[in-house]
Scaffold this motif. Sequence first.
Motif, PDB file in Angstrom:
ATOM      1  N   LEU A   7      17.510   2.838 -10.089  1.00  0.00           N
ATOM      2  CA  LEU A   7      16.492   1.805 -10.323  1.00  0.00           C
ATOM      3  C   LEU A   7      15.743   2.003 -11.639  1.00  0.00           C
ATOM      4  CD1 LEU A   7      14.980   1.637  -6.710  1.00  0.00           C
ATOM      5  CD2 LEU A   7      16.733   0.150  -7.705  1.00  0.00           C
ATOM      6  N   ILE A  15      22.651  -1.095 -14.089  1.00  0.00           N
ATOM      7  CA  ILE A  15      21.543  -1.877 -13.546  1.00  0.00           C
ATOM      8  C   ILE A  15      21.653  -3.297 -14.098  1.00  0.00           C
ATOM      9  CG2 ILE A  15      19.032  -2.104 -13.429  1.00  0.00           C
ATOM     10  CD1 ILE A  15      18.875   0.954 -13.774  1.00  0.00           C
ATOM     11  N   ARG A  19      17.147  -5.999  -9.933  1.00  0.00           N
ATOM     12  CA  ARG A  19      17.201  -4.581  -9.561  1.00  0.00           C
ATOM     13  C   ARG A  19      18.542  -4.188  -8.966  1.00  0.00           C
ATOM     14  NH1 ARG A  19      12.944  -1.596  -6.573  1.00  0.00           N
ATOM     15  NH2 ARG A  19      13.390  -2.990  -4.829  1.00  0.00           N
TER      16      ARG A  19
END
Length: 274
Positions: free
Chosen positions: A179, A207, A223
């Motif tokens: 993340l 990501i 995300r």
Amino acid sequence: MSLQSLALIEKWPVPTAAAGAVRADGTVLGTHGPVGHRFPLASVTKPLAAYAVLVAYEEGAVELDEPAGPEGATVRHLLAHTSGLAFDEHRVTAPPGERRLYSNAGFEVLGDHVAKATEIPFAEYLRQAVLEPLGMTSTSLAGSPAKDGVSSVADLLRFAAELQAPRLLDPRTVAEATLTVHYPGTKGVLPGYGHQNPNDWGLGFEIRDAKSPHWTGSSSSPRTFGHFGQSGTFLWVDPDAGIACVALTDRAFGPWAVEAWPAFTDAALTESHA
């Protein structure tokens, strides 16, 4: 609930395909196709290899910021594709941290680095650290930690559940890898999808953020993280939707996948929230 949208793989122009979706608590939302069939993963090997590197980090065998690879590069640079190593050659093409140069060579250097630090061959370390504890009995690595993994949808659903609710690693380590953008603002090529500015990446996991075009769906959250492989394979986790999805095929990535994968992902996300 069983996701009917997974049956969309029947329309894909591939000889064999299997898919599945899983929630963080390990609840399988559905599967379609031969989920026990072992497919070559190509670059979907990288998240598995990265997870093993992170186990080595938590065990104290390696540090993320210790030297590894080209001069000035670290384990973190290698995981984040910013070591400066070329795509498939052990040749330096940029200073560490400057560009996002997607590199198979970087993951091969990582495998050697961990093997040396642990005194265990990397494939065996991966088996002991990740595959065996998760019950991934159909998964193996014979060759490059960048691309030579073989696995099944059933196994990768176990890994996808682990990514959402970690048991093998501290959740903070997993959040750091999946993340958190490392070396933010770094631009580079996303293989198959061209130049991206920025080309955001975690530690072994891509990501999504605002990349366009992209292999996930138009409704995938920024995300969303994961990886796809040139053997026609992908694994994504959408933490906002609370779902992960795996699809494995035996046809090389190409225009068919660029067209089919986002629609499949959007259908799965829509149905999972119905």
